[in-house]
Design an enzyme around this catalytic site. Structure first.
Site, PDB file in Angstrom:
ATOM      1  N   HIS A 194      -4.774 -28.867  38.570  1.00  0.00           N
ATOM      2  CA  HIS A 194      -3.873 -29.686  37.765  1.00  0.00           C
ATOM      3  C   HIS A 194      -4.237 -29.575  36.268  1.00  0.00           C
ATOM      4  O   HIS A 194      -4.153 -30.529  35.517  1.00  0.00           O
ATOM      5  CB  HIS A 194      -3.956 -31.149  38.207  1.00  0.00           C
ATOM      6  CG  HIS A 194      -2.650 -31.883  38.242  1.00  0.00           C
ATOM      7  ND1 HIS A 194      -1.925 -32.066  39.391  1.00  0.00           N
ATOM      8  CD2 HIS A 194      -1.922 -32.486  37.261  1.00  0.00           C
ATOM      9  CE1 HIS A 194      -0.830 -32.766  39.116  1.00  0.00           C
ATOM     10  NE2 HIS A 194      -0.801 -33.026  37.823  1.00  0.00           N
ATOM     11  N   ARG A 246       0.506 -25.820  29.575  1.00  0.00           N
ATOM     12  CA  ARG A 246       0.578 -26.347  28.201  1.00  0.00           C
ATOM     13  C   ARG A 246       1.231 -25.413  27.180  1.00  0.00           C
ATOM     14  O   ARG A 246       1.991 -25.888  26.323  1.00  0.00           O
ATOM     15  CB  ARG A 246      -0.818 -26.764  27.749  1.00  0.00           C
ATOM     16  CG  ARG A 246      -1.414 -27.901  28.622  1.00  0.00           C
ATOM     17  CD  ARG A 246      -2.888 -28.020  28.432  1.00  0.00           C
ATOM     18  NE  ARG A 246      -3.509 -29.121  29.149  1.00  0.00           N
ATOM     19  CZ  ARG A 246      -4.154 -28.970  30.310  1.00  0.00           C
ATOM     20  NH1 ARG A 246      -4.228 -27.778  30.895  1.00  0.00           N
ATOM     21  NH2 ARG A 246      -4.726 -30.015  30.885  1.00  0.00           N
ATOM     22  N   LYS A 266       0.810 -27.437  45.910  1.00  0.00           N
ATOM     23  CA  LYS A 266       0.125 -27.172  44.636  1.00  0.00           C
ATOM     24  C   LYS A 266      -1.116 -28.053  44.525  1.00  0.00           C
ATOM     25  O   LYS A 266      -1.034 -29.263  44.741  1.00  0.00           O
ATOM     26  CB  LYS A 266       1.091 -27.465  43.485  1.00  0.00           C
ATOM     27  CG  LYS A 266       0.508 -27.352  42.096  1.00  0.00           C
ATOM     28  CD  LYS A 266       1.605 -27.461  41.051  1.00  0.00           C
ATOM     29  CE  LYS A 266       1.069 -27.338  39.641  1.00  0.00           C
ATOM     30  NZ  LYS A 266       0.429 -28.554  39.157  1.00  0.00           N
ATOM     31  N   ARG A 272      -6.820 -32.182  35.096  1.00  0.00           N
ATOM     32  CA  ARG A 272      -6.373 -33.532  34.758  1.00  0.00           C
ATOM     33  C   ARG A 272      -6.615 -34.574  35.843  1.00  0.00           C
ATOM     34  O   ARG A 272      -6.385 -35.761  35.617  1.00  0.00           O
ATOM     35  CB  ARG A 272      -4.871 -33.507  34.423  1.00  0.00           C
ATOM     36  CG  ARG A 272      -4.592 -32.767  33.160  1.00  0.00           C
ATOM     37  CD  ARG A 272      -3.117 -32.535  32.966  1.00  0.00           C
ATOM     38  NE  ARG A 272      -2.346 -33.748  32.736  1.00  0.00           N
ATOM     39  CZ  ARG A 272      -2.271 -34.377  31.576  1.00  0.00           C
ATOM     40  NH1 ARG A 272      -2.957 -33.927  30.542  1.00  0.00           N
ATOM     41  NH2 ARG A 272      -1.524 -35.460  31.445  1.00  0.00           N
TER      42      ARG A 272
END
Ligand SMILES: Cc1cc2nc3c(=O)[nH]c(=O)nc-3n(C[C@H](O)[C@H](O)[C@H](O)COP(=O)(O)O)c2cc1C
Length: 340
Positions: free
Chosen positions: A238, A293, A214, A241
């Site tokens: 990510h 999220r 990933k 981030r």
């Protein structure tokens, strides 16, 4: 419970660091890391969202009606939708310490809710061992139905964690190789680092489980992932981030699809918010998506029931989008769906 109630619940949670915005686009929380935001200017998160919205699709409903089938098989397992919960680790540092939802309780909502909806949840890892072991405990309690995502720790540590995952009976294991530069981990005495192809090969050959890398953002990175023997990749930054000013994941997807040439499964995440977004990335060559999220909001607002509800909501939106664009199955979602 309905979706409105779920959102209402999430908004009322004391000390919840997510503002539960009507559109989860990275603007209100920019720079909030730790927290739910994107790093520094927050532009990588914002761009993920914006670039998906720039893509338009072709409407066509002149065809003999078919029943729409959103199911797929991935890593030898059947799924109802190509929609999976992304790994989210460090619930207390990122989302606050007043609400009492730690990595165990969050993972319980994710793992059980995704399972009920016919998909699967990925789980996270982080500065404290419990950010890995507590989600794994939930996976074990659910007959191994989850995909743990391990950080690029030292070799022995990674292999130890893979062995724990194997014991839990998981169908696959992942590594967020893009966590290589997380200074916060080094500060907590748990250094991560980039890994060369040879080291990844060593890790991947130490397990029979399908291995997913990933955090792939270039065609070159995808070619190297292929060399490691990985079964799949997640095109991901990510959620913006780990590095400011990367392109959006959807921008790099087509070149990565070309580089992979069908030799590995390709998942993608970053700003995917609707079933229509899922259709768009599948049309550009992805096999499935991870959503981050918004699953936190679903889990905080409605626990496992909320996660199930949210997954079905996105799944039904995908079904509608397929019907409106003349796609009876996921294989029929091709680049013709995209308006050029
Ligand atoms: C608070 C937070 C914690 C995260 N923790 C992890 C983690 O432990 N492992 C990982 O691979 N990705 C982690 N991610 C990244 C997500 O898995 C995912 O790549 C990203 O959130 C997708 O973008 P989206 O939130 O816009 O859907 C985290 C993201 C957030 C917001």
């Amino acid at each position: 419970m309905d979706f409105k109630k779920l959102i209402g619940n999430a908004k009322q949670i004391e000390g919840f660091k997510c503002r539960v915005c009507p559109q989860c686009n990275g603007k209100a929380c920019r720079g909030e890391v730790p927290g739910p935001g994107g790093k520094d200017s927050g532009m990588a998160f914002i761009r993920n969202y914006d670039k998906l919205n720039e893509i338009k699709v072709n409407l066509d409903t002149i065809y003999a009606p078919v029943s729409v089938d959103t199911s797929l098989e991935l890593f030898g397992k059947p799924f109802r939708y190509p929609i999976f919960a992304a790994p989210i680790g460090g619930l207390i540092p990122n989302y606050g310490d007043k609400h009492g939802i730690d990595d165990y309780h969050y993972s319980k909502a994710i793992i059980e809710g995704c399972k009920r909806a016919g998909t699967i949840g990925f789980t996270g890892d982080g500065a404290k061992d419990e950010f890995y072991t507590e989600p794994l405990r939930v996976i074990q309690e659910n007959e191994g139905w989850g995909i743990p995502t391990i950080k690029p720790w030292k070799q022995e540590e990674v292999i130890k964690r893979i062995e724990l995952a194997e014991k839990a009976g998981v169908p696959a294991v992942a590594m967020d190789i893009d966590a290589a530069g997380l200074i916060l981990l080094a500060m907590a005495g748990k250094p991560v680092s980039p890994k060369p192809v040879e080291e990844l090969k060593e890790i991947i050959s130490a397990t029979k489980l399908p291995f997913i890398l990933k955090g792939i953002m270039t065609a070159k990175g995808a070619e190297k992932a292929l060399e490691t023997g990985a079964s799949g990749i997640v095109v991901s930054n990510h959620g913006g981030r780990v590095l400011d000013h990367t392109p959006a994941t959807v921008e790099v997807l087509p070149e990565i699809v070309r580089a992979v040439g069908g030799k590995m499964k390709i998942l993608i995440d970053g700003g995917i918010r609707t079933g229509l977004d899922v259709l768009k990335v599948l049309a550009l060559g992805a096999d499935g998506v991870l959503i981050g999220r918004p699953y936190v909001v679903a889990a905080f607002g409605g626990a496992a029931e909320g996660v199930e509800l949210y997954t079905n909501r996105i799944g039904v939106e995908l079904e509608e989008a397929m019907l409106m664009t003349g796609c009876g199955s996921l294989q029929e979602i091709t680049s013709e769906v995209i308006y050029k």
